[in-house]
Design an enzyme around this catalytic site. Sequence first.
Site, PDB file in Angstrom:
ATOM      1  N   LEU A   1      24.714 -52.387 -98.570  1.00 20.25           N
ATOM      2  CA  LEU A   1      24.968 -50.987 -98.938  1.00 20.25           C
ATOM      3  C   LEU A   1      23.803 -50.346 -99.681  1.00 20.25           C
ATOM      4  CD1 LEU A   1      28.762 -50.973 -99.839  1.00 20.25           C
ATOM      5  CD2 LEU A   1      27.632 -50.358 -97.716  1.00 20.25           C
TER       6      LEU A   1
ATOM      7  N   SER B   1      14.787 -46.326 -87.149  1.00 23.87           N
ATOM      8  CA  SER B   1      13.736 -45.520 -87.779  1.00 23.87           C
ATOM      9  C   SER B   1      14.235 -44.140 -88.134  1.00 23.87           C
ATOM     10  CB  SER B   1      12.538 -45.379 -86.838  1.00 23.87           C
ATOM     11  OG  SER B   1      11.574 -44.542 -87.438  1.00 23.87           O
TER      12      SER B   1
ATOM     13  N   LYS C   1       9.993 -51.783 -82.421  1.00 25.80           N
ATOM     14  CA  LYS C   1       9.987 -51.134 -83.751  1.00 25.80           C
ATOM     15  C   LYS C   1       8.694 -51.466 -84.499  1.00 25.80           C
ATOM     16  CE  LYS C   1      11.426 -48.830 -87.349  1.00 25.80           C
ATOM     17  NZ  LYS C   1      10.868 -49.268 -88.548  1.00 25.80           N
TER      18      LYS C   1
ATOM     19  N   HIS D   1       6.122 -49.286 -83.081  1.00 29.58           N
ATOM     20  CA  HIS D   1       6.384 -47.943 -83.622  1.00 29.58           C
ATOM     21  C   HIS D   1       5.732 -47.807 -84.996  1.00 29.58           C
ATOM     22  CE1 HIS D   1       8.624 -45.494 -86.506  1.00 29.58           C
ATOM     23  NE2 HIS D   1       8.857 -44.649 -85.516  1.00 29.58           N
ATOM     24  N   ASN D   2       5.961 -48.789 -85.844  1.00 31.48           N
ATOM     25  CA  ASN D   2       5.417 -48.710 -87.203  1.00 31.48           C
ATOM     26  C   ASN D   2       3.895 -48.754 -87.198  1.00 31.48           C
ATOM     27  OD1 ASN D   2       8.098 -48.777 -87.934  1.00 31.48           O
ATOM     28  ND2 ASN D   2       7.726 -50.066 -89.709  1.00 31.48           N
TER      29      ASN D   2
ATOM     30  N   GLU E   1       2.816 -45.487 -86.298  1.00 32.32           N
ATOM     31  CA  GLU E   1       3.045 -44.642 -87.495  1.00 32.32           C
ATOM     32  C   GLU E   1       1.835 -44.762 -88.443  1.00 32.32           C
ATOM     33  OE1 GLU E   1       6.960 -45.240 -89.441  1.00 32.32           O
ATOM     34  OE2 GLU E   1       5.865 -45.630 -91.281  1.00 32.32           O
TER      35      GLU E   1
HETATM   36  C1  6PG Z   1      10.720 -45.924 -90.218  1.00 35.67           C
HETATM   37  C2  6PG Z   1       9.595 -46.472 -91.057  1.00 35.67           C
HETATM   38  C3  6PG Z   1      10.014 -47.532 -91.994  1.00 35.67           C
HETATM   39  C4  6PG Z   1       8.855 -48.146 -92.761  1.00 35.67           C
HETATM   40  C5  6PG Z   1       8.324 -47.272 -93.826  1.00 35.67           C
HETATM   41  C6  6PG Z   1       7.381 -47.941 -94.820  1.00 35.67           C
HETATM   42  O1  6PG Z   1      10.593 -46.046 -89.012  1.00 35.67           O
HETATM   43  O2  6PG Z   1      11.683 -45.348 -90.744  1.00 35.67           O
HETATM   44  O3  6PG Z   1       8.657 -47.034 -90.185  1.00 35.67           O
HETATM   45  O4  6PG Z   1      10.651 -48.510 -91.241  1.00 35.67           O
HETATM   46  O5  6PG Z   1       9.283 -49.308 -93.338  1.00 35.67           O
HETATM   47  O6  6PG Z   1       7.701 -46.171 -93.251  1.00 35.67           O
HETATM   48  O7  6PG Z   1       6.325 -48.580 -94.218  1.00 35.67           O
HETATM   49  P1  6PG Z   1       5.047 -49.019 -95.073  1.00 35.67           P
HETATM   50  O8  6PG Z   1       5.519 -49.309 -96.464  1.00 35.67           O
HETATM   51  O9  6PG Z   1       4.502 -50.240 -94.430  1.00 35.67           O
HETATM   52  O10 6PG Z   1       4.119 -47.857 -95.048  1.00 35.67           O
END
Ligand code: 6PG
Length: 481
Positions: A11, A129, A184, A187-188, A191
């Site tokens: 939670l 995400s 995922k 994806h990151n 990102e």
């Molecule tokens: C998401 C993000 C998330 C990620 C953070 C922090 O898709 O919502 O990718 O999963 O954990 O953005 O990532 P960092 O701390 O490595 O920047």
Amino acid sequence: MATADIGLIGLAVMGQNLILNMNDHGFVVCAYNRTQAKVDHFLANEAKDSQIIGATSIEDLCSKLKRPRKVMMLVKAGSAVDSFIDQLLPFLEQGDIIIDGGNSHFPDSVRRAKTLAEKGILFVGSGVSGGEEGARFGPSLMPGGNPQAWPFIKPIFQAIAAKAPDGAPCCDWVGEEGSGHYVKMVHNGIEYGDMQLICEVYQIMKEGLGMSSDEMADTFEEWNKGKLDSFLIEITRDILRFKDEDGTALVEKIRDTAGQKGTGKWTGIDSLDRGIPVSLIGEAVYARCLSSLKDERTRASKILVGPTSQVVDKSDFLDALGEALYAAKIVSYAQGFMLMRQAASDYGWNLNFAGIALMWRGGCIIRSAFLGKIKDAYTVNPSLENLLFDPFFTEATATAQSAWRKVIAMAVTQGIPTPALSTSLNFYDGLRHEMLPANLLQAQRDYFGAHTYELLSNPGTHIHTNWTGKGGNVSSTNYDA
Ligand code: 6PG
């Protein structure tokens, strides 16, 4: 009594918001947390007046779930996931489903999918995400694992997921084993790349063009109306406009050392393991590492000499900057899809690239209009070898080319670091060269270590030359790591 459609363990912020989202869509969720007080507090506050129910133990949780049981965990990646799986197993039956919605490292999900399949339990590792708001009102969901689980979780997942502008849910079945968490992870990594590119553009605007934070915000606002339209451009605009109590931009007061939780690093390591040049994500991770060496950089700033900076006229440069950002972003996504393609081949996963682009189109941190174009490219040609070969992207990079080169040349001349922007162009130039200097490199390897080389005219046959006349004719064993 078995009344709940799904159980949710954990939670913390993501778990609570996903439960509320599921509840909004008419599903009955049973909430469990290791600390009972958290469940009680949640039921009495955030979940008040909802149909959410609570569990006092894992056994209680499992007894309240409709068959096949569906239990989703949103707990810290690593040993906590294995520990909850172990606690669940005595109370589950064949065909029940365990979903891990945390940021787990994909090899763990591959292992869990295999060992649970042997016990008749269907495991799903799902990328989630979109942060807190995404979880509450529509995340991007990337489930993969045991395909038999998909029909049972699909109604819940697709109901709570974000919707693309055409109404399609940003959630579809990714593929087997750990493929959901793999996607995922990529994806990151992307990102990280997108964020780094934006940060480099910001530094060029600030140092090279002498722009104020409000002027920068105006530019990001403009960009967000066109082909760069994305969540990260939008929040950058808002961050640049945000004023501290003294009326100055808060962002300028933030210490320039980047944190990281590891998923970008995993992507970089995985790309090295697979031999796929995902250079932009790699540079984005290294840029965070360099930023963290604040003390050393502070000393270096007083020792190492750079060029004398000249402020460039911004009027004709901002469009070029937007074009360079766009082209670099295309290269980054092309690299990310190259990596997923290789992983799919290595693991025998049947990845649907158009579906992945659609899952990222809304809800997640990298959501953007641009992902719609990627989806189109893979819809037209599901076995597209490289995103850059799709006519839209070939044309887009060709059009951006001169601006892209101009921006990087300016940054290099001015001494402004642009690791991600520069590597994007280097990759592009490398990819479009039929002939790279690796012929010389092979000769060097053969010269000093008898590592052998192939001839252009006869690939597949490895030969060794006695370059000095002094070495022997015995060659080294031939293998590629
Ligand atoms: C998401 C993000 C998330 C990620 C953070 C922090 O898709 O919502 O990718 O999963 O954990 O953005 O990532 P960092 O701390 O490595 O920047």
